[in-house]
Design a protein around this motif. Structure first.
Motif, short mmCIF file in Angstrom:
data_model
loop_
_atom_site.label_atom_id
_atom_site.label_comp_id
_atom_site.label_asym_id
_atom_site.label_seq_id
_atom_site.Cartn_x
_atom_site.Cartn_y
_atom_site.Cartn_z
N ALA A 183 17.09 37.80 7.00
CA ALA A 183 17.03 38.50 8.28
C ALA A 183 15.60 38.98 8.56
N LEU A 184 14.82 39.20 7.51
CA LEU A 184 13.43 39.63 7.68
C LEU A 184 12.50 38.42 7.83
N LEU A 185 12.83 37.38 7.04
CA LEU A 185 11.97 36.18 7.05
C LEU A 185 11.98 35.48 8.40
N ILE A 186 13.15 35.44 9.05
CA ILE A 186 13.26 34.70 10.30
C ILE A 186 12.32 35.25 11.37
N PRO A 187 12.34 36.57 11.66
CA PRO A 187 11.36 37.06 12.65
C PRO A 187 9.91 36.85 12.20
N CYS A 188 9.64 36.96 10.90
CA CYS A 188 8.27 36.72 10.42
C CYS A 188 7.84 35.29 10.73
N LEU A 189 8.71 34.34 10.40
CA LEU A 189 8.39 32.93 10.67
C LEU A 189 8.17 32.71 12.16
N ALA A 231 14.41 26.69 14.43
CA ALA A 231 13.40 26.17 13.52
C ALA A 231 13.28 27.07 12.29
N ALA A 232 13.20 28.39 12.52
CA ALA A 232 13.08 29.32 11.41
C ALA A 232 14.32 29.25 10.52
N ALA A 233 15.51 29.23 11.15
CA ALA A 233 16.75 29.17 10.38
C ALA A 233 16.80 27.90 9.53
N LEU A 234 16.39 26.79 10.14
CA LEU A 234 16.46 25.52 9.42
C LEU A 234 15.46 25.46 8.27
N MET A 235 14.26 25.97 8.51
CA MET A 235 13.28 25.96 7.42
C MET A 235 13.86 26.70 6.22
N ILE A 236 14.45 27.88 6.49
CA ILE A 236 15.05 28.66 5.40
C ILE A 236 16.22 27.90 4.79
N ASP A 237 17.04 27.29 5.65
CA ASP A 237 18.19 26.52 5.16
C ASP A 237 17.74 25.42 4.20
N TYR A 238 16.67 24.69 4.57
CA TYR A 238 16.22 23.59 3.71
C TYR A 238 15.65 24.10 2.40
N VAL A 239 14.89 25.18 2.47
CA VAL A 239 14.33 25.74 1.24
C VAL A 239 15.47 26.14 0.31
N LEU A 240 16.53 26.71 0.89
CA LEU A 240 17.64 27.14 0.04
C LEU A 240 18.49 25.97 -0.42
N THR A 241 18.56 24.91 0.37
CA THR A 241 19.24 23.70 -0.09
C THR A 241 18.59 23.23 -1.39
N ALA A 242 17.25 23.25 -1.40
CA ALA A 242 16.54 22.85 -2.61
C ALA A 242 16.78 23.84 -3.74
N ALA A 243 16.61 25.13 -3.44
CA ALA A 243 16.70 26.15 -4.49
C ALA A 243 18.10 26.20 -5.08
N LEU A 291 12.82 28.01 18.54
CA LEU A 291 12.06 28.66 17.46
C LEU A 291 12.99 29.31 16.46
N LEU A 292 14.05 29.98 16.98
CA LEU A 292 15.02 30.63 16.11
C LEU A 292 15.67 29.58 15.21
#
Ligand SMILES: [K+]
Ligand SMILES: [K+]
Ligand SMILES: [K+]
Ligand SMILES: [K+]
Ligand SMILES: [K+]
Ligand SMILES: [K+]
Lengths: 602, 602
Positions: free
Chosen positions: B419-425, B85-97, B82-83
């Motif tokens: 750091a806040l988004l990961i626990p939320c996700l 998964a959350a890190a990767l989701m953020i990583d991909y969003v930032l790859t795009a951004a 899960l950790l």
């Protein structure tokens, strides 16, 4: 005289913006222009007297209420009725818009620092009126009574005191609080200008039809009481209009730029000139603001009643007939608020810009109502009917000519908006009517129930895996029909595993059915790549539909019903999508039935 | 080497913002700061080499693709999965951004007048990428090939030409087009600052994991080909990073204020200094913009695949599993676009502000992946497994320490967001999982079908008047059950008239039924004032439900289905409202069935 506060509000409050609308157009003539207000007002008063006699007759002829829509439809036919309906809708919307904007005009005259917030205050009052009306206040007698009498009282004091000064000073009264100096003349007087001034000033007459609309609400003898109220209301309006015009003339009070920062309403200048800016001034302004806001409120009662009457004739959506909670025609209220807000926003909450739109709607309604009365007397011949026809004929001609004058003189200034809106509204109403007629014709049945071929439908039930949801759906299917086909769409991709209905079909379904010696349902498996589930299902149902042209097909979709809206995001809305797809592609023989399974409930 | 354009894009394009991210933090040190880029880059290159060996091993161990989510879940359990998964989701969003924002940074370096429109251009590119991806472009090989090789080619020309000048001039090359003068130093060098610079510079490594994610896409022998591509990609990245750092040092090129009007990206300054601002400059900038936009595009392929994998484990809504039209996981694409747009808007499309968020996500994913590989070798003992464990252990420790450094050094600058988004996700994913578990538990059935009490349901059908719609509904009711109750709600107000079903019941319904000797349906009339229809109906159904606790009740609602959406406004949505009300108040024994009657259709 109990009807005066309620039925006089709309007419009497017009004194607060009618004369000012005329004076605004006279600004370019300077001091010379102010003098012209007297003959213009005289013309308006003559028209008002004609309207008085005309509407007196309407009251007698329609003791159950003779609004323009009723009178025009009954006597001139559906076409004129539609025209009256469109004119009245616009009239009511502008009654609300102008009442609010003129009230805010009074407020910003007393508190000029509020001027930049004109539109916001207008919308605030609109929201307030909406909330009050959606709550459904019923016993509002006293709320209407006090501000109306306060308004009449203060205005008569101002006029009386003013003319006392005029007489005492031999026609040259000294203002207590001097009005803003009139700008120098920049234009010369022309007939064209006078026509425009007259057109704007005519808005002082709007609302005099209110009594004739509501005759049935008066105490017995209704006709007599209604006529007495009309007499008093028109007399008061005459006094107010004449008094305001005369005092403006003697005190040299003109309108100020309605969009400028130094805006002062005419009544504010007049009150200040006659009585100074003490407590009396603020009481007067307060009563003007209240009376104008309450006159806007009359549209909240009249507009929904009108849309209901139109909808009953199938010219507007039937939702306008429905009463919501608290017995209100809430759809009508919402429509009124939407239109009023649009107008206020488009015209920045400035009364002067709304006046041309208002005059057209009001005078079109007047004219149609009077013309209808002429036809009424022609049909109902009797003692004095010719004389009555002549009076209403005079009214029709006078208001008709005024309507033409307004249309021509104010076309560019904004009357074109109304002139465009009216045919649009009529087209919409005709389209609505056509639709209802078509539906009625298509669905009408003069044949008795066909009782042939009443065998139970073929039931198709898509199943994924064995669960309590599945069980409920299957039980319902077996209740409905002997012929049940369970369809499983196998959409697993290569390498995926998982239990499906196929694994449990024999043990969980067929065995108990065989034991009970019931008809066995069939299980059909459809292979589908790519996790498409709906397409193969659709094809299967449409195929089954083709195979037997006489058969009803019921597609049962067992579905989970969750408690919280967000939980819906977690479940595919397959049932709804399937229903929509079959609605679009299926025939009348297919019926989709959702079998709900409630989470957390017995 | 065919995999380089597709799998190398994400990593190689990082050279366009990684070094610049480091240099931006060195601005306060002036010219002195530019010198520090060399040792910082050296540290980054060492970490990159460690990552190279680590990921080579992942490729060997996971020939079917070893993304962080897979490796972490398989080896470290669901929590770590899960950790990751959350890190990767953020990583991909930032790859795009970051890909988009850095590309726009290159563009506004070449055309400074576009600088005020930074955010708008960013969002425009995002919309373009979204449209392209929602259309589902498949054969994109050439589109990736040309810009990637152009980018590599131009960058190597710049670096080669630059170092040629450096050598020829004895270390003091004269820039063709002079870079903006470095501002004077305002701060002294501290270890804390160096840590922050290193943390930002680490974003130069993001994307190197792409090959290991997609091993299965390579030609046979897949593992060998994938490893060769990884070697070439990392070697190229090493050359680019070392070359850029060295030339910045010799030419004295630093970063410029990323939000100021004179912004010039480091690569733009470098290219202009080495080769001037001729056609070669514009080709280079163009290829940088394209490569960065295409690197953003990789997130459009990876993010939906990731959310699908998570949803298959019931940690995200199942809609992410569904393929839409054109076989796309369109829900994943929409989620990615939503998040990316939010980030771009919040951070104004400025790369420098996004860097801290990116570094955290990327290095958390690196660390979990390497730690997972350590566990993998512990479990799969064999020849050389200890050595392999040590290499991945070194990778895990190195990236883990870097992660801590980034977290501490960049916390205030923006790492706190991640750091806040990961626990939320993670919390959201756990809530989703809990819901699915609960539904599965509540609906699971291990009992066979109950075949008792399968008598047809009691059918209640509200009828207004006799029509073809009514007939269809009634026929369906009679098909379903012998027990049918027709309910008529009489809501006419005083004085209203109109034909109702009651007038036609005997002739149109009962007579044919009696003739055919079928069971007669009952007609019940409910009186209701005020045109309320639904409440009395509801009460009747709930009453019937109470009377027989074992009975299924089917409420049949015949309804008109119109062709155009606007026609729905003309018909009361009673069927839908009734369904909703019964859903809210009824029990599992009540089923609402709409019997559609299509207008204009057979
Ligand atoms: K009014
Ligand atoms: K009025
Ligand atoms: K009115
Ligand atoms: K990138
Ligand atoms: K990257
Ligand atoms: K990445």
């Amino acid at each position: 005289a109990a009807g005066i506060p309620i039925f006089g509000l709309d007419a009497l409050s017009s004194a607060a913006y009618g004369p000012e609308a005329a004076l605004t157009l006279l600004i370019p003539l300077g001091l010379m222009g102010v003098r012209e207000i007297v003959p213009i007002t005289a013309a308006i008063l003559i028209l008002l007297v004609i309207l008085y006699f005309s509407y007196s007759q309407t009251i007698e002829a329609y003791p159950h209420g003779g609004g323009s829509f009723t009178v025009a439809s009954e006597n001139l036919g559906d076409g004129a009725g539609l025209l009256a309906a469109a004119a009245l809708m616009i009239d009511y919307v502008l009654t609300a818009a102008v009442g609010i904007s003129a009230g805010v005009g009074a407020l910003i005259s007393a508190v000029p620092s509020l001027q930049p917030h004109t539109l916001a205050i207008c919308l605030g009052i609109l929201v307030l009126l909406t909330l009050v009306n959606l709550r459904g206040v019923h016993d509002t007698g006293l709320v209407f009574l006090i501000p109306t009498y306060l308004f009449i009282g203060t205005m008569i004091v101002v006029i009386g005191l003013g003319f006392f000064h005029v007489v005492v000073t031999g026609g040259h009264p000294a203002p207590v609080d001097a009005p803003p100096k009139l700008p120098p003349a920049t234009e010369a007087l022309t007939l064209w200008l006078l026509l425009k001034v007259f057109s704007s000033g005519c808005t002082a007459m709007t609302g005099v039809e209110a009594v004739s609309n509501g005759v049935m609400a008066f105490r017995e003898p209704t006709t007599k009481n209604a006529k007495r109220s009309l007499t008093i209301i028109i007399a008061l309006l005459l006094v107010l209009l004449a008094g305001i015009a005369g005092l403006c003339r003697f005190y040299g009070i003109g309108a100020t730029d309605p969009t400028g920062t130094g805006y002062q309403s005419v009544l504010s200048q007049l009150t200040a000139a006659v009585a100074g800016r003490g407590w009396f001034y603020y009481v007067t302004i307060g009563s003007i603001l209240l009376v104008l806001a309450l006159s806007a409120n009359t549209a909240f009662a009249d507009f929904p009643r009108l849309t209901r009457a139109i909808a009953l004739k199938n010219y507007l959506p039937h939702v306008f007939i429905l009463r919501g909670r608290r017995l209100l025609y809430s759809h009508g209220i919402i429509a009124l608020v939407g239109f009023t807000a649009t107008l206020l926003i488009l015209f920045g909450g400035v009364t002067d810009r709304l006046i041309p739109l208002y005059a057209i709607g009001a005078f079109l309604a007047f004219t149609l109502s009077q013309a209808g009365m002429v036809m009424h007397w022609r049909r109902n011949k009797g003692k004095g009917s010719t004389a009555r026809m002549c009076i209403n004929g005079l009214g029709a001609v006078a208001t008709g000519i005024t309507l033409l004058v307004v249309l021509v003189a104010k076309f560019v200034a904004g009357a074109w908006v109304t002139a465009l809106l009216i045919p649009c509204l009529i087209l919409v109403m005709m389209a609505v009517h056509k639709h209802y007629r078509k539906v009625a014709a298509e669905t009408a049945s003069h044949e008795p129930l066909r009782v042939d071929n009443l065998r139970p439908p073929l039931v198709i039930i898509p199943l994924d895996r064995w669960s309590r949801i599945t069980e409920k759906g299957l039980r319902f299917a077996l209740m409905m029909s002997q012929e049940v086909i369970a369809v499983h769409v196998d959409s697993t991709e290569a390498g995926e595993t998982g239990r499906s209905i196929c694994d449990d079909w024999n043990t969980e379904v067929l065995e108990p059915i065989r034991k009970a010696k019931l008809t066995e349902p069939k299980l059909v498996t459809l292979k589908s790549p790519y996790r498409f589930v709906l397409q193969p299902l659709m094809e299967f149902v449409l195929q089954a539909e083709k195979q037997d042209e006489s058969r009803q097909i019921a597609v049962l979709v067992p579905e989970l019903v969750v408690k919280h809206w967000w939980e819906n995001l977690l479940h595919n809305q397959r049932a709804n999508v399937l229903k929509l797809m079959l609605l679009l592609r299926g025939s009348r023989r297919i019926v989709v039935i959702n079998i709900p399974w409630y989470l957390d409930r017995g």
